[in-house]
Design a protein around this motif. Sequence first.
Motif, short mmCIF file in Angstrom:
data_model
loop_
_atom_site.label_atom_id
_atom_site.label_comp_id
_atom_site.label_asym_id
_atom_site.label_seq_id
_atom_site.Cartn_x
_atom_site.Cartn_y
_atom_site.Cartn_z
N ASN A 40 56.05 32.98 40.26
CA ASN A 40 54.90 33.53 39.56
C ASN A 40 53.97 34.28 40.52
O ASN A 40 53.42 35.33 40.20
N THR A 44 53.10 38.27 40.41
CA THR A 44 51.72 38.74 40.37
C THR A 44 51.45 39.74 41.49
O THR A 44 50.87 40.80 41.25
N GLU A 48 50.46 43.77 41.13
CA GLU A 48 49.27 44.40 41.72
C GLU A 48 49.66 45.66 42.50
O GLU A 48 49.01 46.70 42.38
N PHE A 118 48.56 35.53 47.39
CA PHE A 118 49.78 35.06 46.75
C PHE A 118 51.04 35.24 47.60
O PHE A 118 52.12 34.84 47.19
N GLU B 19 52.09 38.71 28.14
CA GLU B 19 51.74 39.09 29.50
C GLU B 19 50.55 40.05 29.51
O GLU B 19 50.52 41.01 28.76
N SER B 52 51.48 34.08 29.21
CA SER B 52 52.51 33.59 30.14
C SER B 52 52.37 34.21 31.53
O SER B 52 52.90 33.69 32.50
N PHE B 53 51.68 35.33 31.62
CA PHE B 53 51.51 36.01 32.90
C PHE B 53 50.21 36.80 32.86
O PHE B 53 49.86 37.39 31.84
N MET B 54 49.53 36.84 33.99
CA MET B 54 48.32 37.66 34.08
C MET B 54 48.10 38.08 35.52
O MET B 54 48.18 37.27 36.43
N ASP B 55 47.84 39.38 35.74
CA ASP B 55 47.44 39.80 37.09
C ASP B 55 45.94 40.13 37.06
O ASP B 55 45.25 39.73 36.13
N SER B 56 45.43 40.84 38.03
CA SER B 56 43.98 41.03 38.10
C SER B 56 43.44 41.89 36.95
O SER B 56 42.23 41.94 36.71
N ILE B 59 41.50 39.75 34.77
CA ILE B 59 40.15 39.49 35.25
C ILE B 59 39.22 40.63 34.84
O ILE B 59 38.11 40.42 34.38
N GLY B 84 49.14 27.78 35.20
CA GLY B 84 49.69 28.87 36.00
C GLY B 84 48.71 30.00 36.25
O GLY B 84 48.90 30.81 37.16
N LYS B 87 44.92 29.78 39.46
CA LYS B 87 44.73 30.32 40.81
C LYS B 87 44.05 31.69 40.75
O LYS B 87 43.15 31.99 41.52
N MET B 88 44.52 32.50 39.78
CA MET B 88 43.93 33.83 39.61
C MET B 88 42.47 33.74 39.18
O MET B 88 41.60 34.47 39.67
N LEU B 91 40.38 32.60 42.23
CA LEU B 91 40.31 33.68 43.22
C LEU B 91 39.29 34.75 42.83
O LEU B 91 38.59 35.31 43.67
#
Lengths: 147, 111
Positions: A40, A44, A48, A118, B19, B52-56, B59, B84, B87-88, B91
């Motif tokens: 994961n 991620t 990015e 990460f 996602e 199920s998924f995420m990036d910045s 945010i 899951g 953490k993002m 951060l």
Amino acid sequence: MTVSNEMNLSFESRSCNEAFARSAVSAFIAQLDPTIGELNEIRTAVSEAVTNCVVHAYRSTIGIIRINVKLTSDNAAIIRIHDNGVGIENISQAMEPLFTTASAEERTGLGFAVMQSFTDAVHVRSKPQKGTTVTLKKTLSRRFSHA
Amino acid sequence: MNPKFSFDDNSMKVQLCGEIDHHTAKTIREMTDQLIQQKRPKELRLDFSQVSFMDSSGIGLIMGRYRIMSLYGGYLKVVRVPEGLEKMMILSGLGSLNIIERREEPHDCQQ
């Protein structure tokens, strides 16, 4: 350290390819038997880096993004994300958390901070008007000892 | 996958699914903002339980809605964040805004 396996990927800088890129990289790295958490984190970090290519490197144009992944004998994945876009004038400024040139699109300026947090190492090489290469390295835990 | 919207009194709930990245955040943002402007809810609840998924980009989505809700005199709650994604969230520094709420009964995502 020797390279035990390698793959190359090249695709157009369309935002719909962001999911494809991170899925393809994580599918390839799955053979190192990473934990779900590690996979994961890789997904991620790749997301990015690829988003940076789409949003910044190629801006309103469509260019080619190349990804190279090397798996090494010491259970590490080295992921290189390369574009031939606008390049970065000031790399250390670009890597500062919260620095962004695209706040209108709700970009948070967290991309590099996420990559750094990460993965184990992030390296950026860039030349204005030539392009940028981001290299991510992550060593995966060995959950089972292979005889 | 498109979000599902529901309304209860002055509260608007957005059930996010699948996602969240730069590509999908755009649609979510547009659909959500249009409804916020129409309905002017007091509270906006972003439910992440089916994400199920995420990036910045996720945010950015939260921060942007936080600003819009503040602008209209309302507030934002981010609810049911899966492990899951923690953490993002940490951060990003979102913790200090005091908008993340945890624990609520499970709710299935209808497709």
